[in-house]
Design an enzyme around this catalytic site. Sequence first.
Site, PDB file in Angstrom:
ATOM      1  N   ASP A 510       0.880  -1.169   0.000  1.00 45.69           N
ATOM      2  CA  ASP A 510       0.000   0.000   0.000  1.00 45.69           C
ATOM      3  C   ASP A 510       0.924   1.227   0.000  1.00 45.69           C
ATOM      4  OD1 ASP A 510      -2.279   1.629   0.372  1.00 45.69           O
ATOM      5  OD2 ASP A 510      -1.899   1.679   2.517  1.00 45.69           O
ATOM      6  N   GLY A 578     -14.238   9.674  -1.271  1.00 45.54           N
ATOM      7  CA  GLY A 578     -14.249  10.800  -0.344  1.00 45.54           C
ATOM      8  C   GLY A 578     -15.383  10.714   0.648  1.00 45.54           C
TER       9      GLY A 578
END
Length: 829
Positions: A510, A578
């Site tokens: 990641d 978001g």
Amino acid sequence: MVKHKHMDLPIEGMHCASCVLSVNKTFGKIEGVEEVDADLASNKLHITVDTKKISYEEMEKLVKNLGFELHSDEMTIRIQGMHCASCTMNVENFLIRLDGIFDVKADLTSQSAKIRYDSSKVTLDEIEKVIESLGFELLGVEGQTEIDEEAIYQQDLKDKLTRIIVGLIFSAILMILMFSGWDPLMGLSHGLHEATGLHISSMGLLSLLVSILPFLYVSLPILKAGINGLMHKNLNMDVMYSMGILVAYISSIFGTFGIVLDHTFMFYDSAVMLPSFLMIGRYLEARAKKRTSDSIRELIGLQPTVATAIEVDDAGEIISQREVSIADIVMDDLLLVKPGEKIPVDGDVVGGESYVDESMINGEPIPKVKRDGEEVFAGTINQDGVLQIKAKKIGKETVLSNIIRLVEKAQSSRPPVQKFANTIVTYFIPVILSIAIIVFLIWYFVLGATLLFSLTCLISILVVACPCALGLATPTAVTVGVGRAAEFGILIKNGDTLENAGQIDVAAFDKTGTITEGKPEVDDVIAYDGSSEELIRLAASIEQNSTHPIAKAIVNKAKELNLELDQTSEFENITGKGLKAVLNANEVLAGNLNLMQSYDIDVFPKAVDKYHELEKLSKTIIFLAEDKHVKGILSLSDKIKANSKRTIDELHNMGVETYMLTGDNESTALTVAREVGIDNVEAGILPENKLDIVKKTQANHTKKVLFVGDGINDAPALTQADIGVAMGNGTDIAMESGDIVVMEGDLENVVAAVQFSKKVMRRIKENIFWAFAYNTILIPIAAGVLYPTFGITFEPALAGLAMALSSVTVISLSLMLKRYVPEIKRERN
């Protein structure tokens, strides 16, 4: 192990007929499952399995992959008396036969057994009866019974040492008698001959009288264990030892009285010396095994037992302080930590400033400065200042307690290579018995050797062939290696991980918080409607509901400007895009360009151009929109960790291919990848996409994939990967997410974990080699292959000493891991 075992396993999560069908169908395809019946009404999985083909852990993993949970009671019992591989196998094989016991793992190093069971079906008394019937002693259950391990250990050493001293003294006396020619029982033996007609050796009679009590005292533990083995129809090493010892002593008695054997059969000194040498081996093993467990004892020793609790007034001045037990501390208690004292709990600094030695958490020798608002951890050492801390995690919830728990779990686990050793031990003893008997028959009946020589070969083979070293090869290396890794802040959870980590082909990372610091800072504030401060206040009001690092950075920016935030409602986290919330009856959006497009927000060209400009600078861009209108843009940047490039370079040197999987935009991802040297990049992806990429990369299990993530959002990929590495920093650590947990988020420790894996597995293989080397070399010598050419024989007493040396060699090799430093740490230092 019992081959077919019926179990009624409690299963949770099934709620309909399709769940039952799914479980039955999945298990029906698995080799080793004889019968399966998932019962929705009782929440039980009724299953009959071939325990040699499928383990409890494999069944548990299958159930978990289906979205359900197997539940069983767990306990670890402490056992006294196990001393070889066959002892641990006996404990496992006989306990698993009890109805209600699902899984047993006995550990020779810690003298314990971890049991998964159904407490409604089996009791501790039933378990104790089985343990005692095998000739061992149940000391108690960990966590429930006070076990004075040091007292038990010292008593055991004292008992062994006393038997060794008695045995060696009387062995020496018997040898002196044999060579001195002193014969005070000549008259007695002549009288017995007249009365019975037996040709009695007076020297033999004297040796019998001198040796009988010492022989019984020294040999009793071995003979008792051997008899128990025969009673359970179990050919273990104690049976072999007992046969060798008894053959030597009984032959000596027959030779003394001239029954079948003549007076040349005088093994009295060897018969006493042999169990003495066996006891020396066990004495040395006991001391060495204790040393292999030192790492966990050292960790436990880091836990303080008392703390100083304080009360403060409104001005923050201390008005009282008192010493309290750690057990009496509750959440939010205020504690005072003076220079040189250990931090008693996990908490936040609320007063004072000091350097704190956190080497037990992260392996780093350089102390860290701690100020107001910063975290501190139980067991770390306050250096030079006075700190006031507020307790946030206590008792079993602290990072140190979690470390201890994980290390204990890993030390009791077994890498798959242990199955190889266990399989060998299963067949080893019958094979050795057969070899010993065949050698005896060949020498005596085919080659015409004396009965004395033939018996000597038989006894020597039985004694020298002990597989004790084989039983110690894996657990001692795992125990020391896992404990040593923990000292560097690397928590390896199980044996499978230890074996597989050194075999990886691909390492996938990641980005945020892994390759980068994970602490982005607000760079650009571009307001199109209103002031910059109003834009930050709007963004922070919605972001305060999220725990994402970007959200924290925006909230921190608002705090720096002393902005008062508004409360939002109907908050929603839109994965990979978001946030959405309602503020003053208006819908507010904060996220990337995809989020704006998803909600049909008209992003005007000027804002789009600015977006692309900032994107080229590898920044994270947040659009703010209220009531369908773009209010402005925030950009954030996240620094690359100092050791990221070095970590990737080391993996490349090992021949490992690297990937970066991130939800961030492609431009930022490519910039970071170029800087650190990562081979492949997948950007703008969701957590479930990471899972798919890991599956694809594994390429039908032809490649082993290691995935490194934060252990929360990356949980699916961590679970799918062959090795999941959860990056952690202090109390935020995701202990349960990965196979390996890296404390403090030190990326170098990913490489160090791989190097630990390779080192420990290499040491296990070396141990197994040396365990076999002794047997391979000495069994032929004990069988007399060197006698025709060189006249060399192998006395039983020397065979006993060689057997002891093999175990000591293996344990010594394992203990050398306590000094191992991974190459990446050595190079840096």
